[in-house]
Design an enzyme around this catalytic site. Structure first.
Site, short mmCIF file in Angstrom:
data_model
loop_
_atom_site.label_atom_id
_atom_site.label_comp_id
_atom_site.label_asym_id
_atom_site.label_seq_id
_atom_site.Cartn_x
_atom_site.Cartn_y
_atom_site.Cartn_z
CG LEU A 24 -1.97 0.63 -4.29
CD1 LEU A 24 -1.99 1.64 -5.43
CD2 LEU A 24 -1.38 1.27 -3.04
CG HIS A 70 -3.30 2.33 -0.13
ND1 HIS A 70 -3.46 0.96 -0.23
CD2 HIS A 70 -2.31 2.51 0.79
CE1 HIS A 70 -2.59 0.35 0.56
NE2 HIS A 70 -1.88 1.26 1.19
CB SER A 91 -4.99 -3.49 6.78
OG SER A 91 -3.65 -3.92 6.79
CB SER A 92 -1.64 -4.30 2.54
OG SER A 92 -1.73 -2.97 2.08
NE ARG A 93 0.72 -5.15 8.61
CZ ARG A 93 1.56 -5.04 9.62
NH1 ARG A 93 1.27 -5.63 10.77
NH2 ARG A 93 2.66 -4.36 9.50
P1 AMP Z 1 0.81 1.17 3.57
O1 AMP Z 1 0.82 0.85 2.11
O2 AMP Z 1 0.17 0.11 4.41
O3 AMP Z 1 2.15 1.62 4.07
O4 AMP Z 1 -0.14 2.44 3.71
C1 AMP Z 1 0.11 3.63 2.99
C2 AMP Z 1 -0.70 4.74 3.60
O5 AMP Z 1 -2.09 4.42 3.55
C3 AMP Z 1 -0.37 4.96 5.08
O6 AMP Z 1 -0.32 6.36 5.34
C4 AMP Z 1 -1.51 4.30 5.79
O7 AMP Z 1 -1.79 4.86 7.06
C5 AMP Z 1 -2.66 4.57 4.82
N1 AMP Z 1 -3.74 3.60 5.03
C6 AMP Z 1 -3.62 2.27 5.10
N2 AMP Z 1 -4.83 1.70 5.37
C7 AMP Z 1 -5.72 2.71 5.48
C8 AMP Z 1 -7.11 2.77 5.75
N3 AMP Z 1 -7.84 1.70 5.99
N4 AMP Z 1 -7.69 3.99 5.81
C9 AMP Z 1 -6.97 5.12 5.56
N5 AMP Z 1 -5.64 5.12 5.30
C10 AMP Z 1 -5.02 3.94 5.26
#
Ligand code: AMP
Length: 335
Positions: free
Chosen positions: A32, A36, A202-204
């Site tokens: 997270l 998130h 991003s998690s990446r």
């Molecule tokens: P994930 O854990 O990467 O699957 O992301 C979970 C949710 O968080 C998804 O709806 C993503 O689009 C959202 N999310 C991820 N990164 C961001 C960000 N930088 N800004 C806003 N929402 C995000």
């Protein structure tokens, strides 16, 4: 504060039945970060009880080029949510009540009959949207996403579910899933939260060491170049995409001229302008309707690493796919 961790479907259902409504769900894959957290905060302004799910869905990751081993950071994730939950409580907003962290067994009761790639099992398909852009070279990815979200919706029964605009195609698909399968859920899409230089959080990003991280912002710069041009009155796909491609190519040339211990290679996967609902490619942006410009790049592994160089997770030996998008024109949140 009392934040429950639920690991099974029956315990989640039982806990859900005790929550005062309206209830919201924020599906995540863990690791997270503030992107998130922004969705949790948004949910806290709009609902009374908030559930965050953490599940790295194997069905959507299996074919992703860079996510074969999505690391678990559950302890850190729980600590972050505890802190945010307390903050929300102090502010008198909605209450962060629980974290749903299901096992694979809970989410896939028939693993022996589950093989999306070969069409075996019980899945949601959304054609043709799921086969475009991010689905083009990962054909089962969005089948996995839609299926797991439907499962999460069925267990948590939220009134509202929150997704990030960073993953525009994903948010659009979930909206389609909810509309088409008549789910009584309001899909809310939150703004993209960015690093100071514009890279979406991003998690990446943890996989990018300092060198690749510095160059990764090229995707944002490329999209911004087209956005600037659009604001100045250019509306044809050809000119707008050319602006993005030029920024990427210029950076590639710059990198190619560096020594291999300094340079970073990356490939453009696509730049595409499309209608915000149908995802149909557009030749020209209608200024009354607007459009979305999406891009994806692959950050290639470092070719040579200097002693002591600050590296990312897995030491920059993997391909990392990055995506981003900008709105061109007047698209509201409720696409
Ligand atoms: P994930 O854990 O990467 O699957 O992301 C979970 C949710 O968080 C998804 O709806 C993503 O689009 C959202 N999310 C991820 N990164 C961001 C960000 N930088 N800004 C806003 N929402 C995000």
């Amino acid at each position: 504060m009392d934040l429950q961790i639920l690991r099974t479907v029956p315990s989640m259902r039982q806990f859900r039945s005790t929550l005062p409504g309206p209830v919201s769900l924020i599906p995540t894959m863990g690791m997270l970060h503030s992107g998130h957290m922004s969705l949790v905060k948004l949910a806290a302004h709009q609902t009374s009880s908030i559930i965050v799910s953490i599940y790295a869905n194997p069905a959507q990751l299996r074919t992703s080029e860079d996510h074969t081993a999505y690391p678990s950071t559950l302890e850190e994730d729980v600590a972050l949510l505890q802190d945010l939950g307390q903050e929300l409580l102090n502010e008198g907003l909605g209450r962060l009540c629980g974290i749903f962290v299901p096992t694979n067994e809970a989410m896939y009761p028939y693993p022996q009959y589950t093989d999306i790639a070969n069409g075996v099992g019980c899945f949601v398909t959304i054609a043709p949207l799921a086969a475009l852009l991010e689905g083009a070279d990962q054909p089962t990815h969005f089948i996995g996403v839609a299926t797991v979200c439907l499962k999460l919706f069925n267990v948590v029964q939220p009134h509202k579910a929150y997704f990030g605009e960073k993953d525009y195609q994903q948010a659009l698909l979930i909206r389609r899933l909810v509309d088409d399968l008549l789910l009584d859920i309001d899909v809310v899409v939150g703004d993209t939260i960015r690093e100071e230089d514009g890279l979406p959080i991003s998690s990446r990003n943890v996989y990018l060491g300092k060198r690749r991280r510095r160059v990764a912002v090229v995707l944002h710069r490329a999209l911004s170049a087209a956005e600037d041009l659009y604001r100045k009155g250019t509306s044809t796909k050809q000119d707008l995409i050319s602006a993005s491609v030029s920024v990427a190519e210029e950076e590639q040339r710059l990198q190619e001229n560096m020594k291999i211990c300094d340079r970073v290679r990356f490939e453009v996967v696509y730049f595409q302008i499309f209608h915000h609902e149908t995802m149909k490619e557009l030749e020209k942006v209608d200024p009354v309707i607007g459009a979305v410009l999406s891009g994806a790049i692959r950050m290639m592994p470092l070719e040579s690493i200097a002693v002591g160089e600050p590296l990312g997770w897995r030491e920059d030996t993997d391909v990392i796919r990055l995506i981003d998008n900008v709105r061109l024109g007047p698209i509201g949140h409720q696409y």
